[in-house]
Design an enzyme around this catalytic site. Sequence first.
Site, PDB file in Angstrom:
ATOM      1  CE  LYS A  57      -3.308  -1.424  -0.851  1.00  0.00           C
ATOM      2  NZ  LYS A  57      -3.545  -2.238  -2.126  1.00  0.00           N
ATOM      3  CB  SER A  58       4.281   2.090   0.065  1.00  0.00           C
ATOM      4  OG  SER A  58       4.241   1.610   1.116  1.00  0.00           O
ATOM      5  CG  HIS A 122       4.970  -6.784  -0.842  1.00  0.00           C
ATOM      6  ND1 HIS A 122       4.956  -5.274  -1.331  1.00  0.00           N
ATOM      7  CD2 HIS A 122       3.345  -6.983  -1.167  1.00  0.00           C
ATOM      8  CE1 HIS A 122       3.740  -4.921  -1.769  1.00  0.00           C
ATOM      9  NE2 HIS A 122       2.910  -6.000  -1.912  1.00  0.00           N
ATOM     10  CB  SER A 152      -3.615   2.614   1.869  1.00  0.00           C
ATOM     11  OG  SER A 152      -3.819   2.121   0.520  1.00  0.00           O
ATOM     12  CE1 TYR A 210       0.840   6.751  -4.214  1.00  0.00           C
ATOM     13  CE2 TYR A 210       0.365   8.757  -2.768  1.00  0.00           C
ATOM     14  CZ  TYR A 210       0.143   7.708  -3.717  1.00  0.00           C
ATOM     15  OH  TYR A 210      -1.176   7.711  -4.305  1.00  0.00           O
ATOM     16  CE  LYS A 277     -11.329   9.377  -0.223  1.00  0.00           C
ATOM     17  NZ  LYS A 277     -11.484  10.177   0.938  1.00  0.00           N
ATOM     18  N   GLY A 278      -5.902   7.480  -3.903  1.00  0.00           N
ATOM     19  CA  GLY A 278      -4.532   8.131  -4.595  1.00  0.00           C
ATOM     20  C   GLY A 278      -3.972   9.099  -4.011  1.00  0.00           C
TER      21      GLY A 278
END
Length: 314
Positions: A57-58, A122, A152, A210, A277-278
Amino acid sequence: MSARNCCFQFLERGWRTPYIYQFQGFWCQPKEIQAILLFHKHFQARESDIILATIPKSGTTWLKALAFAILNRKQFPAFSNNHPLLVSNPHDLVPFFEYKLYANNQIPDLSKYPEPRTFATHIPFQSLEESIKKSNCKIVYICRNPFDTFISSWIYCNKLRAETLPPLLREDCFNMYCNGAIGFGPFWDHMLGYWKESLERPDKVLFLKYEDMKEDTSFHLKKLAKFLGCPFSMEEEKERVIEDIAKLCSFEKMKNLEVNKSGKSIMNFENRHLFRKGEVGDWMNYLSPSMVEQLTQVMEEKLGGSGLEFKLLS
Ligand SMILES: Nc1ncnc2c1ncn2[C@@H]1O[C@H](COP(=O)(O)OS(=O)(=O)O)[C@@H](OP(=O)(O)O)[C@H]1O
């Protein structure tokens, strides 16, 4: 050694599955351990390999799309109507070692993969297969501020959680996250492993964030292309190739592609859950002031002094 024969010192409640186990200092599921053991035994890195690494989720999906588009831009210009990213989810174009290549007891034949072979994982740096660490193959790591990563992960895991299990309560999950008990975590060990290596061997590990990528995508695409050994030429810059790639891989574009609305990729999960959503700062809509204080303290304690810091808002 099979996953069953491994000595599990610790066991915790899982996010998607009933339990997660501590294996080589990080938390994961038995199926993942089985795949990682096969990967350790059979994978042999080539100097030209490229490994994309993240904690879940990164920004994994985004990084896979960007790296694929950069590396294959001569064959597939980002503006072309037959670009693979228009019909395939990035996880199908850049496979995970643990969820795809070595999953379900498979030993893949990777000799026919076109070079540079591009894989994803991961797995924390410390537990990568030895030839990856020792060779000059390149690793790109992207991480994200822990506040947004937590939200997230919590929302995603609730969507994919086995129906037989009760929903994951935000508070419970938050405490697990702060204690480090999340897949491939603790998050601080995961980040610091790649962070330290990127400082010691900057030609080996490119460390991206990110939030920085969101703020100035073009700048970071140039950095990424240079690191991957295929910098954008002046001509490409003039032809706006960088902007074309950023647009093709943008959250809005990818989320609305049919393959990402209705297809399935990793472990047969629906692709649509990969695009929520990003945004940077969505945590503000979910975390109470005491939770913010608690996670801030964890970050200060675990990451303080490392030089690794995050932007929490856009
Ligand atoms: N193209 C693009 N651009 C920017 N952001 C994107 C993109 N694709 C996915 N996302 C957002 O990334 C979050 C999912 O993280 P991962 O891709 O690492 O998930 S996974 O580990 O592969 O399951 C998840 O973040 P949240 O929206 O905050 O949940 C996604 O929405």
